[in-house]
Design a protein around this motif. Structure first.
Motif, PDB file in Angstrom:
ATOM      1  N   GLU A   1       0.810  -1.226   0.000  1.00  0.00           N
ATOM      2  CA  GLU A   1       0.000   0.000   0.000  1.00  0.00           C
ATOM      3  C   GLU A   1       0.835   1.265   0.000  1.00  0.00           C
ATOM      4  O   GLU A   1       0.300   2.369   0.148  1.00  0.00           O
ATOM      5  N   GLU A   2       2.154   1.133  -0.161  1.00  0.00           N
ATOM      6  CA  GLU A   2       3.001   2.323  -0.090  1.00  0.00           C
ATOM      7  C   GLU A   2       2.738   3.255  -1.271  1.00  0.00           C
ATOM      8  O   GLU A   2       2.558   2.806  -2.399  1.00  0.00           O
ATOM      9  N   ASP A   3       2.773   4.549  -0.977  1.00  0.00           N
ATOM     10  CA  ASP A   3       2.551   5.562  -1.990  1.00  0.00           C
ATOM     11  C   ASP A   3       3.863   5.814  -2.755  1.00  0.00           C
ATOM     12  O   ASP A   3       4.916   6.013  -2.132  1.00  0.00           O
TER      13      ASP A   3
ATOM     14  N   ALA B   1       5.082   8.315  -4.390  1.00  0.00           N
ATOM     15  CA  ALA B   1       5.767   9.595  -4.134  1.00  0.00           C
ATOM     16  C   ALA B   1       6.495   9.553  -2.791  1.00  0.00           C
ATOM     17  O   ALA B   1       7.601  10.099  -2.655  1.00  0.00           O
ATOM     18  N   VAL B   2       5.894   8.881  -1.816  1.00  0.00           N
ATOM     19  CA  VAL B   2       6.532   8.772  -0.496  1.00  0.00           C
ATOM     20  C   VAL B   2       7.782   7.881  -0.601  1.00  0.00           C
ATOM     21  O   VAL B   2       8.837   8.195  -0.035  1.00  0.00           O
ATOM     22  N   VAL B   3       7.663   6.802  -1.352  1.00  0.00           N
ATOM     23  CA  VAL B   3       8.823   5.909  -1.540  1.00  0.00           C
ATOM     24  C   VAL B   3       9.977   6.685  -2.187  1.00  0.00           C
ATOM     25  O   VAL B   3      11.132   6.590  -1.760  1.00  0.00           O
ATOM     26  N   GLU B   4       9.645   7.485  -3.205  1.00  0.00           N
ATOM     27  CA  GLU B   4      10.698   8.289  -3.865  1.00  0.00           C
ATOM     28  C   GLU B   4      11.347   9.250  -2.883  1.00  0.00           C
ATOM     29  O   GLU B   4      12.566   9.415  -2.870  1.00  0.00           O
TER      30      GLU B   4
ATOM     31  N   LEU C   1      11.892  -5.103   8.684  1.00  0.00           N
ATOM     32  CA  LEU C   1      10.680  -5.409   9.452  1.00  0.00           C
ATOM     33  C   LEU C   1       9.421  -5.136   8.628  1.00  0.00           C
ATOM     34  O   LEU C   1       9.429  -4.291   7.727  1.00  0.00           O
ATOM     35  N   ALA C   2       8.331  -5.830   8.976  1.00  0.00           N
ATOM     36  CA  ALA C   2       7.043  -5.561   8.331  1.00  0.00           C
ATOM     37  C   ALA C   2       6.599  -4.148   8.685  1.00  0.00           C
ATOM     38  O   ALA C   2       6.872  -3.653   9.775  1.00  0.00           O
ATOM     39  N   GLY C   3       5.954  -3.498   7.730  1.00  0.00           N
ATOM     40  CA  GLY C   3       5.388  -2.175   7.993  1.00  0.00           C
ATOM     41  C   GLY C   3       6.337  -1.030   7.741  1.00  0.00           C
ATOM     42  O   GLY C   3       5.993   0.127   8.013  1.00  0.00           O
ATOM     43  N   MET C   4       7.519  -1.317   7.241  1.00  0.00           N
ATOM     44  CA  MET C   4       8.477  -0.241   6.926  1.00  0.00           C
ATOM     45  C   MET C   4       9.390  -0.649   5.759  1.00  0.00           C
ATOM     46  O   MET C   4      10.596  -0.411   5.794  1.00  0.00           O
ATOM     47  N   ALA C   5       8.791  -1.242   4.743  1.00  0.00           N
ATOM     48  CA  ALA C   5       9.578  -1.816   3.643  1.00  0.00           C
ATOM     49  C   ALA C   5      10.449  -0.779   2.941  1.00  0.00           C
ATOM     50  O   ALA C   5      11.656  -0.987   2.752  1.00  0.00           O
ATOM     51  N   ALA C   6       9.855   0.337   2.520  1.00  0.00           N
ATOM     52  CA  ALA C   6      10.635   1.315   1.750  1.00  0.00           C
ATOM     53  C   ALA C   6      11.648   2.034   2.635  1.00  0.00           C
ATOM     54  O   ALA C   6      12.758   2.350   2.186  1.00  0.00           O
ATOM     55  N   TYR C   7      11.280   2.294   3.889  1.00  0.00           N
ATOM     56  CA  TYR C   7      12.238   2.917   4.826  1.00  0.00           C
ATOM     57  C   TYR C   7      13.454   2.007   4.964  1.00  0.00           C
ATOM     58  O   TYR C   7      14.596   2.442   4.800  1.00  0.00           O
ATOM     59  N   ALA C   8      13.207   0.722   5.252  1.00  0.00           N
ATOM     60  CA  ALA C   8      14.314  -0.224   5.424  1.00  0.00           C
ATOM     61  C   ALA C   8      15.111  -0.365   4.125  1.00  0.00           C
ATOM     62  O   ALA C   8      16.349  -0.404   4.144  1.00  0.00           O
ATOM     63  N   ALA C   9      14.408  -0.402   2.992  1.00  0.00           N
ATOM     64  CA  ALA C   9      15.109  -0.568   1.702  1.00  0.00           C
ATOM     65  C   ALA C   9      15.990   0.641   1.389  1.00  0.00           C
ATOM     66  O   ALA C   9      17.101   0.497   0.865  1.00  0.00           O
ATOM     67  N   SER C  10      15.508   1.845   1.735  1.00  0.00           N
ATOM     68  CA  SER C  10      16.323   3.041   1.461  1.00  0.00           C
ATOM     69  C   SER C  10      17.570   3.039   2.334  1.00  0.00           C
ATOM     70  O   SER C  10      18.656   3.437   1.887  1.00  0.00           O
TER      71      SER C  10
ATOM     72  N   MET D   1      15.477   4.604  18.957  1.00  0.00           N
ATOM     73  CA  MET D   1      15.562   5.535  20.099  1.00  0.00           C
ATOM     74  C   MET D   1      14.336   6.425  20.063  1.00  0.00           C
ATOM     75  O   MET D   1      13.795   6.696  18.986  1.00  0.00           O
ATOM     76  N   ASP D   2      13.908   6.898  21.238  1.00  0.00           N
ATOM     77  CA  ASP D   2      12.688   7.717  21.294  1.00  0.00           C
ATOM     78  C   ASP D   2      13.001   9.175  20.969  1.00  0.00           C
ATOM     79  O   ASP D   2      12.998  10.027  21.854  1.00  0.00           O
ATOM     80  N   THR D   3      13.247   9.449  19.708  1.00  0.00           N
ATOM     81  CA  THR D   3      13.554  10.834  19.303  1.00  0.00           C
ATOM     82  C   THR D   3      12.350  11.529  18.685  1.00  0.00           C
ATOM     83  O   THR D   3      12.428  12.704  18.350  1.00  0.00           O
ATOM     84  N   GLY D   4      11.272  10.774  18.455  1.00  0.00           N
ATOM     85  CA  GLY D   4      10.105  11.367  17.790  1.00  0.00           C
ATOM     86  C   GLY D   4      10.160  11.209  16.280  1.00  0.00           C
ATOM     87  O   GLY D   4       9.243  11.642  15.576  1.00  0.00           O
ATOM     88  N   LEU D   5      11.227  10.587  15.769  1.00  0.00           N
ATOM     89  CA  LEU D   5      11.346  10.378  14.314  1.00  0.00           C
ATOM     90  C   LEU D   5      10.099   9.688  13.751  1.00  0.00           C
ATOM     91  O   LEU D   5       9.580  10.085  12.699  1.00  0.00           O
ATOM     92  N   VAL D   6       9.616   8.669  14.463  1.00  0.00           N
ATOM     93  CA  VAL D   6       8.471   7.904  13.949  1.00  0.00           C
ATOM     94  C   VAL D   6       7.199   8.752  13.915  1.00  0.00           C
ATOM     95  O   VAL D   6       6.316   8.543  13.092  1.00  0.00           O
ATOM     96  N   ASP D   7       7.105   9.730  14.824  1.00  0.00           N
ATOM     97  CA  ASP D   7       5.917  10.599  14.835  1.00  0.00           C
ATOM     98  C   ASP D   7       5.972  11.632  13.700  1.00  0.00           C
ATOM     99  O   ASP D   7       4.964  12.229  13.361  1.00  0.00           O
ATOM    100  N   ARG D   8       7.176  11.838  13.164  1.00  0.00           N
ATOM    101  CA  ARG D   8       7.335  12.787  12.053  1.00  0.00           C
ATOM    102  C   ARG D   8       7.376  12.057  10.711  1.00  0.00           C
ATOM    103  O   ARG D   8       7.845  12.598   9.711  1.00  0.00           O
ATOM    104  N   ALA D   9       6.903  10.816  10.701  1.00  0.00           N
ATOM    105  CA  ALA D   9       6.968   9.989   9.484  1.00  0.00           C
ATOM    106  C   ALA D   9       6.248  10.671   8.318  1.00  0.00           C
ATOM    107  O   ALA D   9       5.261  11.386   8.512  1.00  0.00           O
ATOM    108  N   LEU D  10       6.752  10.433   7.122  1.00  0.00           N
ATOM    109  CA  LEU D  10       6.134  11.009   5.918  1.00  0.00           C
ATOM    110  C   LEU D  10       4.750  10.417   5.689  1.00  0.00           C
ATOM    111  O   LEU D  10       3.896  11.051   5.060  1.00  0.00           O
ATOM    112  N   ALA D  11       4.536   9.189   6.166  1.00  0.00           N
ATOM    113  CA  ALA D  11       3.220   8.545   5.993  1.00  0.00           C
ATOM    114  C   ALA D  11       3.091   7.384   6.976  1.00  0.00           C
ATOM    115  O   ALA D  11       4.093   6.782   7.373  1.00  0.00           O
ATOM    116  N   GLY D  12       1.863   7.069   7.360  1.00  0.00           N
ATOM    117  CA  GLY D  12       1.564   5.858   8.124  1.00  0.00           C
ATOM    118  C   GLY D  12       1.916   5.928   9.596  1.00  0.00           C
ATOM    119  O   GLY D  12       2.528   6.883  10.080  1.00  0.00           O
ATOM    120  N   LEU D  13       1.515   4.873  10.286  1.00  0.00           N
ATOM    121  CA  LEU D  13       1.789   4.750  11.717  1.00  0.00           C
ATOM    122  C   LEU D  13       2.786   3.616  11.926  1.00  0.00           C
ATOM    123  O   LEU D  13       2.718   2.591  11.234  1.00  0.00           O
TER     124      LEU D  13
END
Ligand SMILES: NC(=O)c1ccc[n+]([C@@H]2O[C@H](COP(=O)([O-])OP(=O)(O)OC[C@H]3O[C@@H](n4cnc5c(N)ncnc54)[C@H](OP(=O)(O)O)[C@@H]3O)[C@@H](O)[C@H]2O)c1
Length: 224
Positions: free
Chosen positions: A96-98, A100-103, A142-151, A181-193
């Motif tokens: 379901e990844e978008d 434009a977000v993957v790019e 990990l599941a749920g972060m394919a493009a992040y992990a791939a990049s 680490m709890d830096t808030g990076l995940v809360d600033r994600a370009l998309a998704g939870l």
């Protein structure tokens, strides 16, 4: 490499890890040029820590990347190390990844950092270092972060080749595969939870390991 008095470009010094790393490095050297997407935010870091210079930089603009690196090298009279602490995340099932977000993920986490390192290499002193905060996801898709992990995996692979190519110049290529680490990076994600994540590792413990890694010229920094 010796961090005392070293001339360092820190890219992404306005982020949580980049800023904290600058605070730690400032105890060893003030010959640091910092960047952030916002000129004002980067200047705040520079002023508060008494560093050399600050510049606005968006990694998706490769012309700007080359120009900022050139200016930083001029301001410092060369570079002994470059640390890339920029990055973005996005979450959700791979199917379901978008597009434009993957790019954008690949731009921010891989193509931009590659352009920056290419621009920095002519200015980097032999025996110096390049360090990039990739993350354990580079080797743990990990599941749920394919493009992040791939990049991140793409960047890690590129660094591996670069390391071999720079052997003669004794430039350390440090791949910082830091844990969550709890830096808030995940809360600033370009998309998704984000999926459920382990408790965050201590930031200072991880950055101390990165600092040691830079000094010792290790290939990979791992903690936890
Ligand atoms: N936090 C973790 O658990 C963790 C674990 C392992 C690896 N890492 C990696 O560590 C790095 C820093 O993460 P963090 O936790 O410190 O997150 P953060 O606070 O959100 O920092 C992210 C940094 O990336 C910058 N950035 C984002 N998009 C950019 C773009 N297009 N051009 C230039 N800069 C851009 C941000 O700039 P602005 O300040 O202008 O927004 C900020 O400086 C990332 O690469 C991340 O993947 C983090």
């Amino acid at each position: 490499m010796d961090l005392d008095g070293a001339r360092i470009l820190v890219v992404g010094a306005t982020g949580v890890l980049g800023r904290r790393l600058c605070e730690r490095l400032a105890a060893r050297t003030r010959e640091i040029v910092v960047t952030g997407r916002s000129a004002a935010a980067a200047e705040d870091v520079r002023r508060e820590l008494g560093l050399r210079a600050a510049h606005a930089l968006d990694l998706v603009d490769h012309d700007a990347v080359a120009e900022v690196v050139r200016r930083a090298a001029e301001e410092l009279g060369g570079l002994d190390a470059v640390v890339i602490a920029t990055g973005a995340a996005a979450f959700g099932p791979a199917a379901e990844e978008d597009g434009a977000v993957v790019e954008e993920l690949f731009e921010v986490n891989a193509l931009g950092p590659m352009a920056l390192v290419r621009a920095a290499l002519p200015h980097l002193s032999d025996g110096g270092a390049v360090a990039v905060l990739t993350g354990v996801v580079a080797e743990l898709p990990l599941a749920g972060m394919a493009a992040y992990a791939a990049s991140k995996a793409a960047m890690a692979s590129w660094l591996g080749s670069l390391r071999r190519e720079l052997r003669r110049r004794r430039i350390a290529v440090v791949d910082a595969r830091l844990p969550h680490m709890d830096t808030g990076l995940v809360d600033r994600a370009l998309a998704g939870l984000p999926p459920r994540l382990p408790p965050g590792h201590d930031v200072d413990d991880a950055l101390a390991a990165l600092e040691r890694g830079l000094e010792r010229g290790v290939h990979e920094v791992r903690v936890g």
